[in-house]
Enzyme design. Sequence first.
Site, short mmCIF file in Angstrom:
data_model
loop_
_atom_site.label_atom_id
_atom_site.label_comp_id
_atom_site.label_asym_id
_atom_site.label_seq_id
_atom_site.Cartn_x
_atom_site.Cartn_y
_atom_site.Cartn_z
N ASN A 180 -3.47 -12.12 0.21
CA ASN A 180 -4.28 -11.17 0.99
C ASN A 180 -5.65 -11.79 1.26
OD1 ASN A 180 -5.89 -9.09 1.90
ND2 ASN A 180 -5.22 -7.61 0.36
N CYS A 235 -10.26 -4.78 4.52
CA CYS A 235 -9.02 -5.30 5.12
C CYS A 235 -8.68 -4.65 6.45
CB CYS A 235 -7.87 -5.18 4.13
SG CYS A 235 -8.20 -6.06 2.60
N HIS A 292 -1.42 -5.95 8.22
CA HIS A 292 -2.30 -6.50 7.18
C HIS A 292 -1.43 -7.13 6.10
CE1 HIS A 292 -5.22 -7.22 4.22
NE2 HIS A 292 -4.98 -6.15 3.49
N1 ACO Z 1 2.95 -10.12 -13.64
C1 ACO Z 1 3.90 -9.58 -14.42
N2 ACO Z 1 3.96 -8.27 -14.72
C2 ACO Z 1 3.00 -7.47 -14.19
C3 ACO Z 1 1.99 -7.97 -13.35
C4 ACO Z 1 1.98 -9.35 -13.09
N3 ACO Z 1 1.05 -9.94 -12.32
N4 ACO Z 1 1.20 -6.94 -12.98
C5 ACO Z 1 1.70 -5.84 -13.56
N5 ACO Z 1 2.80 -6.15 -14.29
C6 ACO Z 1 3.67 -5.26 -15.05
C7 ACO Z 1 2.97 -3.99 -15.44
O1 ACO Z 1 2.28 -4.13 -16.66
C8 ACO Z 1 4.11 -3.01 -15.53
O2 ACO Z 1 4.77 -3.19 -16.76
P1 ACO Z 1 5.37 -1.93 -17.55
O3 ACO Z 1 6.41 -1.34 -16.65
O4 ACO Z 1 5.91 -2.54 -18.80
O5 ACO Z 1 4.21 -0.99 -17.76
C9 ACO Z 1 5.06 -3.47 -14.44
O6 ACO Z 1 4.73 -4.86 -14.19
C10 ACO Z 1 4.94 -2.68 -13.17
O7 ACO Z 1 3.54 -2.55 -12.85
P2 ACO Z 1 3.02 -1.84 -11.53
O8 ACO Z 1 1.55 -1.84 -11.55
O9 ACO Z 1 3.74 -0.54 -11.38
O10 ACO Z 1 3.57 -2.87 -10.44
P3 ACO Z 1 3.69 -2.66 -8.90
O11 ACO Z 1 5.09 -2.76 -8.49
O12 ACO Z 1 2.88 -1.47 -8.44
O13 ACO Z 1 2.97 -3.98 -8.36
C11 ACO Z 1 0.87 -4.57 -7.36
C12 ACO Z 1 1.60 -4.19 -8.66
C13 ACO Z 1 1.48 -5.86 -6.83
C14 ACO Z 1 -0.60 -4.77 -7.66
C15 ACO Z 1 1.08 -3.43 -6.33
O14 ACO Z 1 0.79 -2.19 -6.93
C16 ACO Z 1 0.27 -3.59 -5.09
O15 ACO Z 1 0.46 -4.50 -4.31
N6 ACO Z 1 -0.66 -2.64 -4.82
C17 ACO Z 1 -1.43 -2.63 -3.60
C18 ACO Z 1 -2.55 -3.60 -3.70
C19 ACO Z 1 -3.22 -3.87 -2.39
O16 ACO Z 1 -2.59 -3.89 -1.37
N7 ACO Z 1 -4.51 -4.12 -2.46
C20 ACO Z 1 -5.26 -4.62 -1.39
C21 ACO Z 1 -5.71 -3.59 -0.43
S1 ACO Z 1 -6.61 -4.38 0.85
C22 ACO Z 1 -8.29 -4.53 0.44
O17 ACO Z 1 -9.08 -3.76 0.89
C23 ACO Z 1 -8.79 -5.58 -0.41
#
Ligand code: ACO
Length: 306
Positions: free
Chosen positions: A263, A108, A233
């Site tokens: 993304n 990315c 990004h």
């Molecule tokens: N739908 C509903 N609930 C969900 C989902 C979903 N899709 N995913 C996770 N949850 C739940 C979890 O189980 C958790 O529940 P709990 O509190 O009962 O345990 C709760 O939601 C919170 O989970 P988190 O993982 O803490 O959620 P977060 O706010 O961190 O969001 C996400 C998750 C969107 C993946 C976020 O962490 C994120 O965007 N991370 C960065 C990812 C990224 O940018 N990646 C690309 C990099 S670029 C590249 O090189 C490809």
Amino acid sequence: MAIRIRGIGTALPERIVTNDDLSRVMDTSDEWIRARAGIGSRHVDGITSEMAIEAGANALKAADISPADIELLILCTTTPDQTFPATSAVVQSSLGLGCGAFDVNAVCAGFAYGYVAAYGMMVAPTGPDRVLLIGSDSMSSITDWTDRGTAILFGDGAAAVVMERHVQGEMLAFDLGADGNLASILYCDHDAKIQMEGREVFKKAVRAVTRSVENVLEKAGIGADDVDVVLPHQANIRIIEAVCQRLGIPMEKTHNVLETTGNTSGASIPLAMARAEADGALAPGRIVLMSGFGAGMAWGSVVVRW
Ligand code: ACO
């Protein structure tokens, strides 16, 4: 000498998957995805070379130049059609280019790396006058569509820019970085799907991008207030908000497409650039900041006086 962007072109595959579509096959909801990532839908089923060719042709058209005018092609992608040949070679011949071509994989952060590589070659004494720089990724092909931790985030797309030697368009500074110690929090093996520790990537991304932007602004000798346009990004709107808040940059200066694209990795920054152009934000003299991060982890920030 400086390097301007003379034309921008984009390509998005036809098939769209909405959050509601995803919520029918996994335990998630439109409300959750919008609140936690800022994404509403994404395009899927794209093929990297095909999207790159379409975006490249659109950029040539926007620049009003012919394929013979391009002296180098750089394709930023993490999802090449094949292990080899480089997908850029296929794109080169399909567009009718007669120049050299190579792929860049910095995931990315790819477009920032590609931009700096192109700029560096263009300002060299015998460097190319015009470069076609494309970001194209088919993230849907490496996404596990049963994993709600990643399926909600990624999509396919391409965007291309024609870079040209000119009196305007000076790159003021760049900051490129990587930390392979963090490879295990986001990776994809051959013939496999994306593996990601979302929360860790989130935290590391906010820190890496904030530091990288601070570095690039310092190198450029300007402050955050001097930045007119931010092309971040497009991974998660909350990452963009967190970085802007830390840097004191108003969100209004950012131009975003992730609500309808998710993304798209290497395509993400140039798609944001196309949005900024459509918004009328890219006028000569404006200070434009691009900043990308991704697996590696790798990151890259560039400041340009448009
Ligand atoms: N739908 C509903 N609930 C969900 C989902 C979903 N899709 N995913 C996770 N949850 C739940 C979890 O189980 C958790 O529940 P709990 O509190 O009962 O345990 C709760 O939601 C919170 O989970 P988190 O993982 O803490 O959620 P977060 O706010 O961190 O969001 C996400 C998750 C969107 C993946 C976020 O962490 C994120 O965007 N991370 C960065 C990812 C990224 O940018 N990646 C690309 C990099 S670029 C590249 O090189 C490809």
